[in-house]
Design a protein around this motif. Sequence first.
Motif, PDB file in Angstrom:
ATOM      1  N   PHE A 166      -2.933   8.337   0.410  1.00  0.00           N
ATOM      2  CA  PHE A 166      -2.260   8.782  -0.357  1.00  0.00           C
ATOM      3  C   PHE A 166      -3.204  10.533  -0.081  1.00  0.00           C
ATOM      4  O   PHE A 166      -4.790  10.156  -0.811  1.00  0.00           O
ATOM      5  N   HIS A 167      -3.811  11.373   1.276  1.00  0.00           N
ATOM      6  CA  HIS A 167      -3.996  12.559   0.942  1.00  0.00           C
ATOM      7  C   HIS A 167      -3.428  13.997  -0.242  1.00  0.00           C
ATOM      8  O   HIS A 167      -2.252  14.203   0.051  1.00  0.00           O
ATOM      9  N   ILE A 168      -3.747  14.229  -0.852  1.00  0.00           N
ATOM     10  CA  ILE A 168      -3.194  15.470  -2.134  1.00  0.00           C
ATOM     11  C   ILE A 168      -3.581  16.339  -1.645  1.00  0.00           C
ATOM     12  O   ILE A 168      -2.707  16.747  -2.017  1.00  0.00           O
ATOM     13  N   ASP A 169      -3.780  17.143  -0.765  1.00  0.00           N
ATOM     14  CA  ASP A 169      -3.506  17.874   0.101  1.00  0.00           C
ATOM     15  C   ASP A 169      -2.667  17.958   1.177  1.00  0.00           C
ATOM     16  O   ASP A 169      -2.371  18.936   1.978  1.00  0.00           O
ATOM     17  N   ALA A 170      -1.717  16.903   1.752  1.00  0.00           N
ATOM     18  CA  ALA A 170      -1.836  16.783   2.931  1.00  0.00           C
ATOM     19  C   ALA A 170      -0.566  15.272   3.250  1.00  0.00           C
ATOM     20  O   ALA A 170       0.860  16.131   3.105  1.00  0.00           O
ATOM     21  N   GLY A 171      -0.452  14.733   2.362  1.00  0.00           N
ATOM     22  CA  GLY A 171       0.634  13.781   2.106  1.00  0.00           C
ATOM     23  C   GLY A 171       0.223  12.039   2.675  1.00  0.00           C
ATOM     24  O   GLY A 171      -1.232  12.678   2.273  1.00  0.00           O
ATOM     25  N   PHE A 172       0.771  11.263   3.344  1.00  0.00           N
ATOM     26  CA  PHE A 172       0.955   9.841   2.957  1.00  0.00           C
ATOM     27  C   PHE A 172       0.692   9.561   4.389  1.00  0.00           C
ATOM     28  O   PHE A 172       1.509  10.652   5.129  1.00  0.00           O
ATOM     29  N   VAL A 173      -0.742   8.678   4.569  1.00  0.00           N
ATOM     30  CA  VAL A 173      -0.786   8.230   5.924  1.00  0.00           C
ATOM     31  C   VAL A 173      -0.809   6.612   5.743  1.00  0.00           C
ATOM     32  O   VAL A 173      -1.553   6.153   4.631  1.00  0.00           O
ATOM     33  N   ARG A 174      -0.366   5.777   6.946  1.00  0.00           N
ATOM     34  CA  ARG A 174      -0.338   4.618   7.390  1.00  0.00           C
ATOM     35  C   ARG A 174      -1.573   3.814   7.406  1.00  0.00           C
ATOM     36  O   ARG A 174      -2.287   4.460   8.090  1.00  0.00           O
ATOM     37  N   LEU A 175      -2.264   3.661   6.376  1.00  0.00           N
ATOM     38  CA  LEU A 175      -3.729   2.344   6.697  1.00  0.00           C
ATOM     39  C   LEU A 175      -3.393   1.288   7.914  1.00  0.00           C
ATOM     40  O   LEU A 175      -1.948   0.877   7.663  1.00  0.00           O
ATOM     41  N   PRO A 176      -3.917   1.258   8.581  1.00  0.00           N
ATOM     42  CA  PRO A 176      -4.516   0.333   9.229  1.00  0.00           C
ATOM     43  C   PRO A 176      -4.086  -1.221   9.453  1.00  0.00           C
ATOM     44  O   PRO A 176      -4.577  -1.673   8.077  1.00  0.00           O
ATOM     45  N   ASP A 177      -3.115  -2.361   9.553  1.00  0.00           N
ATOM     46  CA  ASP A 177      -3.028  -3.390   9.581  1.00  0.00           C
ATOM     47  C   ASP A 177      -4.086  -4.392   8.770  1.00  0.00           C
ATOM     48  O   ASP A 177      -4.136  -4.463   8.152  1.00  0.00           O
ATOM     49  N   ASP A 178      -5.486  -3.815   9.827  1.00  0.00           N
ATOM     50  CA  ASP A 178      -6.284  -4.184   9.297  1.00  0.00           C
ATOM     51  C   ASP A 178      -7.352  -3.911   7.564  1.00  0.00           C
ATOM     52  O   ASP A 178      -8.289  -4.459   7.600  1.00  0.00           O
ATOM     53  N   MET A 179      -6.464  -2.628   7.278  1.00  0.00           N
ATOM     54  CA  MET A 179      -7.176  -2.501   6.022  1.00  0.00           C
ATOM     55  C   MET A 179      -6.035  -2.059   5.413  1.00  0.00           C
ATOM     56  O   MET A 179      -6.284  -1.610   4.187  1.00  0.00           O
ATOM     57  N   ALA A 180      -5.278  -3.219   5.228  1.00  0.00           N
ATOM     58  CA  ALA A 180      -3.727  -3.411   4.394  1.00  0.00           C
ATOM     59  C   ALA A 180      -4.166  -3.715   3.035  1.00  0.00           C
ATOM     60  O   ALA A 180      -3.673  -3.733   2.063  1.00  0.00           O
ATOM     61  N   GLY A 181      -5.033  -4.387   2.638  1.00  0.00           N
ATOM     62  CA  GLY A 181      -6.174  -5.038   1.743  1.00  0.00           C
ATOM     63  C   GLY A 181      -6.479  -4.304   0.843  1.00  0.00           C
ATOM     64  O   GLY A 181      -6.548  -4.240  -0.272  1.00  0.00           O
ATOM     65  N   MET A 182      -6.657  -2.914   1.254  1.00  0.00           N
ATOM     66  CA  MET A 182      -7.483  -1.174   0.514  1.00  0.00           C
ATOM     67  C   MET A 182      -6.352  -1.278   0.021  1.00  0.00           C
ATOM     68  O   MET A 182      -5.039  -1.235   0.164  1.00  0.00           O
ATOM     69  N   ARG A 183      -7.293  -0.487  -1.591  1.00  0.00           N
ATOM     70  CA  ARG A 183      -5.182   0.252  -2.429  1.00  0.00           C
ATOM     71  C   ARG A 183      -4.959   1.169  -1.858  1.00  0.00           C
ATOM     72  O   ARG A 183      -5.348   2.219  -1.415  1.00  0.00           O
ATOM     73  N   GLY A 184      -3.540   0.752  -1.446  1.00  0.00           N
ATOM     74  CA  GLY A 184      -2.598   1.955  -0.929  1.00  0.00           C
ATOM     75  C   GLY A 184      -1.417   1.423  -1.607  1.00  0.00           C
ATOM     76  O   GLY A 184      -1.151   1.055  -2.768  1.00  0.00           O
ATOM     77  N   PHE A 185      -0.838   2.408  -1.425  1.00  0.00           N
ATOM     78  CA  PHE A 185       0.669   2.535  -1.942  1.00  0.00           C
ATOM     79  C   PHE A 185       1.900   1.888  -1.000  1.00  0.00           C
ATOM     80  O   PHE A 185       1.931   2.330   0.565  1.00  0.00           O
ATOM     81  N   PRO A 186       2.514   0.937  -1.728  1.00  0.00           N
ATOM     82  CA  PRO A 186       3.858   0.061  -0.509  1.00  0.00           C
ATOM     83  C   PRO A 186       4.745   1.217  -0.111  1.00  0.00           C
ATOM     84  O   PRO A 186       4.876   1.678  -0.867  1.00  0.00           O
ATOM     85  N   GLY A 187       5.032   0.680   1.136  1.00  0.00           N
ATOM     86  CA  GLY A 187       6.206   2.224   2.088  1.00  0.00           C
ATOM     87  C   GLY A 187       7.649   1.634   0.548  1.00  0.00           C
ATOM     88  O   GLY A 187       8.488   2.423   1.031  1.00  0.00           O
ATOM     89  N   GLN A 188       7.448   0.430   0.836  1.00  0.00           N
ATOM     90  CA  GLN A 188       9.339   0.082  -0.337  1.00  0.00           C
ATOM     91  C   GLN A 188       9.074   1.374  -1.499  1.00  0.00           C
ATOM     92  O   GLN A 188      10.370   1.679  -1.949  1.00  0.00           O
ATOM     93  N   ALA A 189       8.113   1.092  -2.060  1.00  0.00           N
ATOM     94  CA  ALA A 189       7.445   1.843  -3.401  1.00  0.00           C
ATOM     95  C   ALA A 189       8.369   3.319  -2.929  1.00  0.00           C
ATOM     96  O   ALA A 189       9.430   4.789  -3.669  1.00  0.00           O
ATOM     97  N   LEU A 190       6.926   4.093  -1.799  1.00  0.00           N
ATOM     98  CA  LEU A 190       8.108   5.051  -1.963  1.00  0.00           C
ATOM     99  C   LEU A 190       8.838   5.740  -1.040  1.00  0.00           C
ATOM    100  O   LEU A 190       9.736   6.410  -1.567  1.00  0.00           O
ATOM    101  N   ILE A 191       9.851   4.650  -0.224  1.00  0.00           N
ATOM    102  CA  ILE A 191      11.371   4.624   0.238  1.00  0.00           C
ATOM    103  C   ILE A 191      11.985   4.814  -0.810  1.00  0.00           C
ATOM    104  O   ILE A 191      13.326   5.487  -1.314  1.00  0.00           O
TER     105      ILE A 191
END
Length: 234
Positions: A166-191
């Motif tokens: 999440f970019h606070i001044d822009a919005g949500f950007v998908r993390l590449p698959d090889d970075m999926a282990g990084m702390r991100g927000f699950p798409g299921q929750a956003l939906i």
Amino acid sequence: MNNEWLNAYVLHRRPYRETSYIVDFFTLEEGRVSAVAKGVKNSKSDKKSLLQPFQHLRLQLSGKSELKNLRHVESVSPSINLMGTTLFCAMYVNELTNRVMPAGLASDGVHNAYENTLLSLRDENDIEVTLRQFEFALLDEMGLLPDFTTDVEYEMPIEESGSYHFHIDAGFVRLPDDMAGMRGFPGQALISLSQGEFTPLSKKVAKVLCRDLLKPLIGDKPLKSRELFMSKPR
């Protein structure tokens, strides 16, 4: 404003000189307004007894400066009775409204959300959901509520299986698959949030997002209601 009756709730009051209060009101018609209630501090008048939080009031104000004078006040309905955790939550809602809403900005959406929040706390509905819904209404009014449906970089719909930064001044950007282990927000929750659904997972996401988005609006000064809640006996 001198002859206009305003629908209002008390957000906060503080002593002013020897006999008066300055009262911060949240009104439907004029937004957040501050007014001097003269000569009521040491009296037993009905006016003083009405200047309490969580009660729907009608009032008339006078004056041309930003700080008005309270001319008349009357009750529309009985005070909403809150105790324990729900009382602390309502105090938080009042303090948040006072901090975030600019003076004079009327908002039907936030005012309706404020009333619904008090009633929901009274009815002891899910507190987390109640607070997040109100915070979302504030953020939406400030133009800061993100779009939970779209990846802003690729202009693609949010996918359940994706993980998003999440970019606070822009919005949500998908993390590449090889970075999926990084702390991100699950798409299921956003939906879920985009559909107004508060699942255990989307509740956690909403709490983090609201905290981060509200922080610059609240400022560095700690919220007194939060401090009081943390210091209460467990």
